[in-house]
Design a protein around this motif. Structure first.
Motif, PDB file in Angstrom:
ATOM      1  N   CYS A  54       0.790  -1.238   0.000  1.00  0.00           N
ATOM      2  CA  CYS A  54       0.000   0.000   0.000  1.00  0.00           C
ATOM      3  C   CYS A  54       0.819   1.283   0.000  1.00  0.00           C
ATOM      4  O   CYS A  54       0.413   2.284  -0.600  1.00  0.00           O
ATOM      5  CB  CYS A  54      -0.917   0.035   1.226  1.00  0.00           C
ATOM      6  SG  CYS A  54      -1.874  -1.469   1.515  1.00  0.00           S
ATOM      7  N   TYR A  55       1.919   1.282   0.703  1.00  0.00           N
ATOM      8  CA  TYR A  55       2.638   2.523   0.987  1.00  0.00           C
ATOM      9  C   TYR A  55       3.218   3.214  -0.244  1.00  0.00           C
ATOM     10  O   TYR A  55       3.408   4.422  -0.240  1.00  0.00           O
ATOM     11  CB  TYR A  55       3.752   2.269   2.007  1.00  0.00           C
ATOM     12  CG  TYR A  55       3.363   2.646   3.413  1.00  0.00           C
ATOM     13  CD1 TYR A  55       4.052   3.628   4.105  1.00  0.00           C
ATOM     14  CD2 TYR A  55       2.293   2.036   4.048  1.00  0.00           C
ATOM     15  CE1 TYR A  55       3.699   3.989   5.399  1.00  0.00           C
ATOM     16  CE2 TYR A  55       1.924   2.382   5.331  1.00  0.00           C
ATOM     17  CZ  TYR A  55       2.629   3.358   6.006  1.00  0.00           C
ATOM     18  OH  TYR A  55       2.276   3.720   7.276  1.00  0.00           O
ATOM     19  N   ASN A  56       3.507   2.475  -1.289  1.00  0.00           N
ATOM     20  CA  ASN A  56       4.134   3.113  -2.443  1.00  0.00           C
ATOM     21  C   ASN A  56       3.224   4.163  -3.076  1.00  0.00           C
ATOM     22  O   ASN A  56       3.711   5.131  -3.649  1.00  0.00           O
ATOM     23  CB  ASN A  56       4.554   2.077  -3.484  1.00  0.00           C
ATOM     24  CG  ASN A  56       5.886   2.398  -4.099  1.00  0.00           C
ATOM     25  OD1 ASN A  56       6.706   3.108  -3.520  1.00  0.00           O
ATOM     26  ND2 ASN A  56       6.112   1.881  -5.274  1.00  0.00           N
ATOM     27  N   CYS A  57       1.925   3.997  -2.937  1.00  0.00           N
ATOM     28  CA  CYS A  57       0.977   4.987  -3.459  1.00  0.00           C
ATOM     29  C   CYS A  57       0.325   5.790  -2.338  1.00  0.00           C
ATOM     30  O   CYS A  57       0.057   6.973  -2.503  1.00  0.00           O
ATOM     31  CB  CYS A  57      -0.115   4.305  -4.272  1.00  0.00           C
ATOM     32  SG  CYS A  57       0.497   3.504  -5.771  1.00  0.00           S
ATOM     33  N   VAL A  61       6.302   8.127   1.286  1.00  0.00           N
ATOM     34  CA  VAL A  61       7.575   7.442   1.093  1.00  0.00           C
ATOM     35  C   VAL A  61       7.591   6.625  -0.204  1.00  0.00           C
ATOM     36  O   VAL A  61       8.214   5.577  -0.291  1.00  0.00           O
ATOM     37  CB  VAL A  61       7.950   6.561   2.319  1.00  0.00           C
ATOM     38  CG1 VAL A  61       8.224   7.414   3.532  1.00  0.00           C
ATOM     39  CG2 VAL A  61       6.866   5.535   2.611  1.00  0.00           C
ATOM     40  N   THR A  62       6.919   7.149  -1.214  1.00  0.00           N
ATOM     41  CA  THR A  62       6.852   6.494  -2.517  1.00  0.00           C
ATOM     42  C   THR A  62       8.259   6.259  -3.057  1.00  0.00           C
ATOM     43  O   THR A  62       9.113   7.138  -2.982  1.00  0.00           O
ATOM     44  CB  THR A  62       6.057   7.373  -3.507  1.00  0.00           C
ATOM     45  OG1 THR A  62       4.771   7.643  -2.947  1.00  0.00           O
ATOM     46  CG2 THR A  62       5.916   6.703  -4.848  1.00  0.00           C
ATOM     47  N   GLN A  63       8.476   5.065  -3.565  1.00  0.00           N
ATOM     48  CA  GLN A  63       9.742   4.743  -4.222  1.00  0.00           C
ATOM     49  C   GLN A  63       9.453   4.668  -5.717  1.00  0.00           C
ATOM     50  O   GLN A  63       8.857   3.705  -6.191  1.00  0.00           O
ATOM     51  CB  GLN A  63      10.302   3.423  -3.703  1.00  0.00           C
ATOM     52  CG  GLN A  63      10.664   3.479  -2.242  1.00  0.00           C
ATOM     53  CD  GLN A  63      11.145   2.134  -1.715  1.00  0.00           C
ATOM     54  OE1 GLN A  63      11.183   1.137  -2.415  1.00  0.00           O
ATOM     55  NE2 GLN A  63      11.517   2.133  -0.450  1.00  0.00           N
ATOM     56  N   ASN A  89      -3.586   8.845   3.003  1.00  0.00           N
ATOM     57  CA  ASN A  89      -2.140   8.997   3.068  1.00  0.00           C
ATOM     58  C   ASN A  89      -1.706   8.547   4.464  1.00  0.00           C
ATOM     59  O   ASN A  89      -1.917   9.256   5.442  1.00  0.00           O
ATOM     60  CB  ASN A  89      -1.732  10.450   2.807  1.00  0.00           C
ATOM     61  CG  ASN A  89      -0.230  10.626   2.750  1.00  0.00           C
ATOM     62  OD1 ASN A  89       0.528   9.815   3.283  1.00  0.00           O
ATOM     63  ND2 ASN A  89       0.210  11.689   2.115  1.00  0.00           N
ATOM     64  N   PHE A  90      -1.109   7.366   4.539  1.00  0.00           N
ATOM     65  CA  PHE A  90      -0.715   6.804   5.831  1.00  0.00           C
ATOM     66  C   PHE A  90       0.357   7.642   6.530  1.00  0.00           C
ATOM     67  O   PHE A  90       0.512   7.551   7.741  1.00  0.00           O
ATOM     68  CB  PHE A  90      -0.221   5.364   5.663  1.00  0.00           C
ATOM     69  CG  PHE A  90      -1.307   4.408   5.244  1.00  0.00           C
ATOM     70  CD1 PHE A  90      -2.465   4.286   5.984  1.00  0.00           C
ATOM     71  CD2 PHE A  90      -1.162   3.631   4.101  1.00  0.00           C
ATOM     72  CE1 PHE A  90      -3.467   3.401   5.605  1.00  0.00           C
ATOM     73  CE2 PHE A  90      -2.150   2.738   3.715  1.00  0.00           C
ATOM     74  CZ  PHE A  90      -3.307   2.633   4.468  1.00  0.00           C
ATOM     75  N   HIS A 126       4.636  -4.692  -9.801  1.00  0.00           N
ATOM     76  CA  HIS A 126       5.172  -4.910  -8.456  1.00  0.00           C
ATOM     77  C   HIS A 126       4.604  -6.212  -7.897  1.00  0.00           C
ATOM     78  O   HIS A 126       3.706  -6.195  -7.052  1.00  0.00           O
ATOM     79  CB  HIS A 126       4.791  -3.737  -7.530  1.00  0.00           C
ATOM     80  CG  HIS A 126       5.238  -2.418  -8.040  1.00  0.00           C
ATOM     81  ND1 HIS A 126       6.485  -1.901  -7.765  1.00  0.00           N
ATOM     82  CD2 HIS A 126       4.634  -1.500  -8.834  1.00  0.00           C
ATOM     83  CE1 HIS A 126       6.619  -0.729  -8.350  1.00  0.00           C
ATOM     84  NE2 HIS A 126       5.510  -0.460  -9.007  1.00  0.00           N
ATOM     85  N   ALA A 127       5.134  -7.319  -8.347  1.00  0.00           N
ATOM     86  CA  ALA A 127       4.609  -8.631  -7.970  1.00  0.00           C
ATOM     87  C   ALA A 127       4.617  -8.854  -6.460  1.00  0.00           C
ATOM     88  O   ALA A 127       3.761  -9.568  -5.922  1.00  0.00           O
ATOM     89  CB  ALA A 127       5.413  -9.727  -8.670  1.00  0.00           C
ATOM     90  N   GLU A 128       5.554  -8.227  -5.749  1.00  0.00           N
ATOM     91  CA  GLU A 128       5.639  -8.396  -4.297  1.00  0.00           C
ATOM     92  C   GLU A 128       4.410  -7.841  -3.580  1.00  0.00           C
ATOM     93  O   GLU A 128       4.138  -8.194  -2.434  1.00  0.00           O
ATOM     94  CB  GLU A 128       6.912  -7.738  -3.748  1.00  0.00           C
ATOM     95  CG  GLU A 128       6.924  -6.221  -3.783  1.00  0.00           C
ATOM     96  CD  GLU A 128       7.258  -5.591  -5.132  1.00  0.00           C
ATOM     97  OE1 GLU A 128       7.324  -4.344  -5.178  1.00  0.00           O
ATOM     98  OE2 GLU A 128       7.446  -6.317  -6.125  1.00  0.00           O
ATOM     99  N   ALA A 129       3.641  -6.999  -4.245  1.00  0.00           N
ATOM    100  CA  ALA A 129       2.447  -6.394  -3.643  1.00  0.00           C
ATOM    101  C   ALA A 129       1.211  -7.271  -3.789  1.00  0.00           C
ATOM    102  O   ALA A 129       0.158  -6.954  -3.246  1.00  0.00           O
ATOM    103  CB  ALA A 129       2.179  -5.030  -4.259  1.00  0.00           C
ATOM    104  N   ASP A 130       1.336  -8.376  -4.500  1.00  0.00           N
ATOM    105  CA  ASP A 130       0.198  -9.284  -4.708  1.00  0.00           C
ATOM    106  C   ASP A 130      -0.046 -10.074  -3.423  1.00  0.00           C
ATOM    107  O   ASP A 130       0.702 -10.991  -3.104  1.00  0.00           O
ATOM    108  CB  ASP A 130       0.474 -10.214  -5.877  1.00  0.00           C
ATOM    109  CG  ASP A 130      -0.759 -10.971  -6.327  1.00  0.00           C
ATOM    110  OD1 ASP A 130      -1.865 -10.654  -5.855  1.00  0.00           O
ATOM    111  OD2 ASP A 130      -0.606 -11.879  -7.168  1.00  0.00           O
TER     112      ASP A 130
END
Length: 154
Positions: A54-57, A61-63, A89-90, A126-130
């Motif tokens: 979730c945090y990337n969007c 702290v978007t990477q 926005n966390f 971003h397969a790790e987010a699945d």
């Protein structure tokens, strides 16, 4: 044959030209004292899941990956991150009113349960987010428990 050659040249020039259109990617800040992760309602395991999926969007702290700096993809990434941060926005969790926090947790519960988040287009890159079913269940149970904790304050 000449038509294809000139068409290819025109397309290449257009692609190069759109790189000159500035894209304002939302700002990244690492110091976020009001972040959800620092609150008392989230533990380490769920925090890791939220950061991965979730945090990337939905945080400051978007990477940004390399392709987020190449138009026209950069335009889509900028729009999606801006919209996501407007939704929740966390990084500014402590700034939300209690009722808004409860509503956000309720939304997290339902969107994760219904598999509406993370978005399929995001998972493609971003397969790790699945999230698997066990991970989804952990987030759902956390959201429910966090709602109970916050409801006691109300």
């Amino acid at each position: 044959m000449k038509v294809w050659h000139y068409s290819g040249l025109v397309v290449a020039l257009i692609i190069l030209g759109i790189q000159l259109v500035p894209t304002e990617l939302p700002e990244v800040t690492q110091d976020n004292p009001g972040d959800l992760i620092g609150s008392r309602i989230v533990d380490g395991e769920v925090a890791d899941l939220l950061q991965t999926a979730c945090y990337n969007c939905h945080s400051n702290v978007t990477q940004y990956p390399w392709y987020s700096h190449v138009a026209p993809v950069s335009w889509l990434v900028a729009k999606d991150v801006k919209m996501a941060r407007e939704e929740v926005n966390f990084s500014i969790w402590s700034e939300y009113e209690l009722m808004d926090q409860l509503a956000i947790l309720d939304d997290i519960y339902s969107t994760v349960e219904e598999k509406h988040m993370p978005l399929p287009i995001y998972i493609t890159m971003h397969a790790e987010a699945d999230l698997d079913d066990t991970q989804r269940q952990k987030i759902i149970e956390w959201a429910e428990a966090a709602m109970d904790i916050l409801a006691e304050e109300y």
